[in-house]
Scaffold this motif. Structure first.
Motif, PDB file in Angstrom:
ATOM      1  N   THR A  76      -3.404  56.602 134.449  1.00 36.74           N
ATOM      2  CA  THR A  76      -3.376  56.797 133.007  1.00 36.74           C
ATOM      3  C   THR A  76      -2.749  58.126 132.623  1.00 36.74           C
ATOM      4  O   THR A  76      -2.009  58.209 131.629  1.00 36.74           O
ATOM      5  CB  THR A  76      -4.797  56.720 132.429  1.00 36.74           C
ATOM      6  OG1 THR A  76      -5.667  57.612 133.156  1.00 36.74           O
ATOM      7  CG2 THR A  76      -5.357  55.322 132.560  1.00 36.74           C
ATOM      8  N   TRP A 247      -5.807  48.564 117.044  1.00 34.16           N
ATOM      9  CA  TRP A 247      -6.991  49.229 117.584  1.00 34.16           C
ATOM     10  C   TRP A 247      -8.148  48.269 117.828  1.00 34.16           C
ATOM     11  O   TRP A 247      -8.879  48.409 118.813  1.00 34.16           O
ATOM     12  CB  TRP A 247      -7.406  50.379 116.680  1.00 34.16           C
ATOM     13  CG  TRP A 247      -6.355  51.451 116.650  1.00 34.16           C
ATOM     14  CD1 TRP A 247      -5.504  51.753 115.628  1.00 34.16           C
ATOM     15  CD2 TRP A 247      -5.994  52.329 117.735  1.00 34.16           C
ATOM     16  NE1 TRP A 247      -4.644  52.762 115.983  1.00 34.16           N
ATOM     17  CE2 TRP A 247      -4.920  53.136 117.267  1.00 34.16           C
ATOM     18  CE3 TRP A 247      -6.473  52.512 119.024  1.00 34.16           C
ATOM     19  CZ2 TRP A 247      -4.325  54.107 118.062  1.00 34.16           C
ATOM     20  CZ3 TRP A 247      -5.877  53.479 119.821  1.00 34.16           C
ATOM     21  CH2 TRP A 247      -4.821  54.266 119.348  1.00 34.16           C
ATOM     22  N   ILE A 251      -9.642  47.644 121.517  1.00 30.22           N
ATOM     23  CA  ILE A 251     -11.065  47.750 121.880  1.00 30.22           C
ATOM     24  C   ILE A 251     -11.518  46.485 122.603  1.00 30.22           C
ATOM     25  O   ILE A 251     -12.185  46.546 123.643  1.00 30.22           O
ATOM     26  CB  ILE A 251     -11.922  48.002 120.630  1.00 30.22           C
ATOM     27  CG1 ILE A 251     -11.626  49.383 120.045  1.00 30.22           C
ATOM     28  CG2 ILE A 251     -13.415  47.889 120.963  1.00 30.22           C
ATOM     29  CD1 ILE A 251     -12.275  49.634 118.707  1.00 30.22           C
ATOM     30  N   THR A 254      -9.973  46.374 126.065  1.00 33.40           N
ATOM     31  CA  THR A 254     -10.566  47.378 126.960  1.00 33.40           C
ATOM     32  C   THR A 254     -11.913  46.903 127.488  1.00 33.40           C
ATOM     33  O   THR A 254     -12.204  47.040 128.685  1.00 33.40           O
ATOM     34  CB  THR A 254     -10.736  48.713 126.217  1.00 33.40           C
ATOM     35  OG1 THR A 254      -9.449  49.183 125.802  1.00 33.40           O
ATOM     36  CG2 THR A 254     -11.379  49.758 127.117  1.00 33.40           C
ATOM     37  N   LEU A 384      -6.050  53.090 127.673  1.00 34.84           N
ATOM     38  CA  LEU A 384      -7.410  52.628 127.384  1.00 34.84           C
ATOM     39  C   LEU A 384      -7.868  51.589 128.402  1.00 34.84           C
ATOM     40  O   LEU A 384      -8.984  51.667 128.938  1.00 34.84           O
ATOM     41  CB  LEU A 384      -7.464  52.038 125.975  1.00 34.84           C
ATOM     42  CG  LEU A 384      -7.148  53.001 124.826  1.00 34.84           C
ATOM     43  CD1 LEU A 384      -7.040  52.232 123.510  1.00 34.84           C
ATOM     44  CD2 LEU A 384      -8.207  54.085 124.724  1.00 34.84           C
ATOM     45  N   LEU A 388     -10.625  53.440 130.869  1.00 30.28           N
ATOM     46  CA  LEU A 388     -11.959  52.972 130.484  1.00 30.28           C
ATOM     47  C   LEU A 388     -12.298  51.624 131.110  1.00 30.28           C
ATOM     48  O   LEU A 388     -13.462  51.370 131.446  1.00 30.28           O
ATOM     49  CB  LEU A 388     -12.054  52.872 128.955  1.00 30.28           C
ATOM     50  CG  LEU A 388     -11.795  54.165 128.190  1.00 30.28           C
ATOM     51  CD1 LEU A 388     -11.951  53.939 126.696  1.00 30.28           C
ATOM     52  CD2 LEU A 388     -12.725  55.276 128.656  1.00 30.28           C
TER      53      LEU A 388
END
Length: 478
Positions: A76, A247, A251, A254, A384, A388
Motif C-alpha cells: 500500500t 467512498w 467501505i 474493504t 484501503l 485494511l
C-alpha cells in the motif's frame, strides 16, 4: 500485432476502443494472465501452510502477519506513488518491471532459512517475511496501471465486462495456485512450490513488454472530456472527495476484502484441522473448486450488470450487495458442519455469489472519475483494500483464533498449552489428556474465528446497496 487505427476513426475511441478487436482481446488476456500470476504468488503461502507452518513453528497470529500485514504494508505504501507515476509514464514498462520483481521475490521465498551473520542470527520467519515484503512491492505496480490501460483500450459501454473479466484474475489465480502449489507441496515440499510458481513470471514480463503497446491516455473517453497533461495526486483526491458513491463502495469492498483475504488465508489450515486434509488434498479437492466457482461468479456479475444497465443502471452496485449478504449463511454452514461435501458446496456457493463485488469495485472506481486520475483512484481503493482488508483480515483471524484457543484450552484444563504443540509431529509426545484438548480446541478456535469474520459480509453488502443512492449522479463514464 497491429494496434493502430486509421486517423479518421481515432475520434471514435469512445465507441470502439483502442486497436482492433482481436488486439484488444489479446491485451486483455495478457493483463488477465499477469493478474492471475499476481494472485498465484500471493495465495501460495496459504496453500503451503499445513507443511510450512509446523516446520517454522509459527503461531496463527504470526501466520496472519506473514500472509497479510507484512505483505500489505509495503504494497500500500508503494502503490500510490507508483500509481501517480503511472498517470504520466509508460504503464507497460511499469508493469513489466514490477512483474519481474515480484516473480523473483516469490521464488526467493523458497530459499527462506535461518541466516547467521557474525553473532546475529536471523530466523527463517523473518527471512520469509522480508521476501513477502519484496513480493508486495512488486505487486503494487500491477492493478493501477492495468485498470488505466483497460480504460483506454475499451470504451465505457464495454468496460464493465472487460474489468469483470480482468477481475477474474483474483479467483483464477487462487484456482491455479491450488492446482499447482498443492500437489507440488505434497510431492516435493513447500519450498519447491515457490520456485515452480515464481520463476515463469519473469518470462511473462518479457513477452508482455515486447507485445503490448501503450495506448494514448484517455483514448476511449467521450468527446470533449477534460484531460490534464500532468495531474497531481491532490487533484485526484479533490475529485474523489465529492464522490460519495466511491467512498460507500470502497467501505463495502474493504470490509468484503477483510473477510475474503482472512478466510482464504486460513482455508487450507481450516480443512487440515477440521477434516484432516493434506495441503495437496485441501488445494485440489476443495480450494480449487471454490476458486473456479468464484471466478464464474465474478464474470457473471459484471456481464449481468452490463445487460441490466439500460433498465437498471445501478445494477453494478446492488447485484454484488445482494450477493455479499446471501453469502453469509452459506459460510455459517461451511464452518459449522462436520460433513466435508456440504462444506465444499457451501464454500462454492458463498464464493460464487460474493465475489461479484470485484467487478463492481473497479467499474465504479473507474467510472466516477475523469481519465487523468483513474490510476490514482484505483491506487487509493487498493490502499484501503490491501492495508485494511488484506493487511488486517488474516491478522484478525489469526489473533482471534489464538485467543479462542487459549481460552478453550484453559476451560478444558490445559492452561498454558501452546498451539505449536498441537501441530506437526510433536503432537504425539503429548499426554492423552492434552492430545484430547488439541483435538477440540485446535480446530474449533479457527472455525469460530472464521465464522465470526464471515458475518461481516452482511455489513459489506449494505454499503454496496447504499451506493445506489448517488451512483448515477456521479458517474462520468457511461
Amino acid at each position: 500485432m497491429g494496434a493502430g487505427r486509421d486517423a479518421e476513426t481515432a475520434g471514435e475511441g469512445h465507441l470502439h476502443g483502442f486497436g482492433s478487436r482481436g488486439y484488444r482481446t489479446y491485451v486483455l488476456n495478457a493483463l488477465l494472465l499477469i493478474y492471475i500470476l499476481n494472485f498465484i504468488d500471493r495465495a501460495l503461502l496459504a496453500i503451503v501452510a499445513p507443511e510450512m507452518k509446523p516446520e517454522l513453528g509459527i503461531s496463527d497470529t504470526g501466520f496472519g502477519l506473514l500472509t497479510g500485514f507484512g505483505f500489505a504494508l509495503l504494497y500500500t505504501l508503494v502503490g500510490i506513488p507508483l500509481a501517480q507515476f503511472a498517470e504520466t509514464r509508460n504503464r507497460v514498462w511499469i508493469m513489466t518491471v514490477c512483474v519481474a520483481l515480484w516473480s523473483l521475490m516469490t521464488a526467493l521465498c523458497g530459499l527462506s532459512t535461518e541466516i547467521v551473520v557474525g553473532s546475529l542470527t536471523i530466523g527463517a520467519f523473518w527471512v520469509l517475511l522480508a521476501c513477502r515484503v519484496g513480493v508486495g512491492i512488486g505487486e503494487a505496480g500491477c492493478t493501477p496501471p492495468a485498470n488505466s490501460l483497460i480504460a483506454d483500450y475499451y470504451p465505457p459501454s464495454r468496460r464493465s465486462t472487460a474489468l469483470g473479466y480482468y477481475a477474474m484474475g483474483v479467483t483464477l489465480g487462487g484456482l491455479l495456485a491450488n492446482l499447482i502449489g498443492g500437489p507440488v507441496t505434497d510431492a516435493f515440499g513447500w519450498r519447491a512450490a515457490f520456485f515452480v510458481v515464481g520463476l515463469p513470471g519473469i518470462l511473462v514480463a518479457v513477452v508482455f513488454r515486447l507485445t503490448v503497446k501503450e495506448p494514448p491516455r484517455g483514448y476511449s473517453d467521450p468527446p470533449g472530456a477534460v484531460r490534464k497533461a500532468r495531474p497531481r495526486f491532490i487533484d485526484g483526491m479533490r475529485e474523489l472527495a465529492s464522490k460519495r458513491s466511491f467512498w460507500t463502495m470502497a467501505i463495502g469492498a474493504t470490509i468484503a476484502s477483510f473477510c475474503g483475504y482472512g478466510i482464504s488465508s486460513f482455508q487450507s489450515l481450516f480443512l487440515n484441522r477440521s477434516f484432516g486434509l493434506t495441503a495437496g488434498e485441501a488445494a485440489v479437492m476443495v480450494n480449487a473448486p471454490v476458486a473456479l466457482a468464484s471466478a464464474i461468479g465474478t464474470l457473471a456479475t459484471g456481464w449481468l450488470a452490463e445487460k441490466l444497465a439500460r433498465r437498471h443502471p445501478n445494477a453494478i452496485a446492488w447485484l454484488p450487495g445482494v450477493g455479499l449478504i446471501i453469502s453469509a449463511p452459506f459460510y455459517f454452514v461451511a464452518f459449522t458442519t462436520g460433513n466435508l461435501t456440504l462444506a465444499l458446496v457451501c464454500l462454492c456457493v458463498g464464493g460464487a455469489v460474493k465475489y461479484g463485488y470485484l467487478a463492481s469495485q473497479y467499474t465504479i472506481g473507474q467510472g466516477v472519475v475523469s481519465a487523468q486520475v483513474r490510476a490514482v483512484s484505483t491506487a487509493i481503493l487498493l490502499f484501503l483494500l490491501n492495508l485494511l482488508g488484506y493487511g488486517l483480515g488474516p491478522l484478525f483471524i489469526g489473533a482471534l483464533s489464538d485467543l479462542l484457543f487459549r481460552l478453550q484450552a484453559a476451560d478444558l484444563g490445559a492452561a498454558g498449552l501452546a498451539r505449536a504443540a498441537c501441530e506437526g509431529a510433536g503432537r504425539v509426545a503429548l499426554s492423552p489428556a492434552v492430545q484430547a484438548v488439541c483435538e477440540v480446541a485446535h480446530p474449533q478456535s479457527l472455525e469460530r474465528a472464521m465464522l465470526l469474520t464471515a458475518g461481516l459480509y452482511v455489513v459489506a453488502g449494505f454499503f454496496f446497496l447504499i451506493t445506489c443512492r448517488w451512483l448515477q449522479k456521479e458517474m462520468v463514464a457511461r
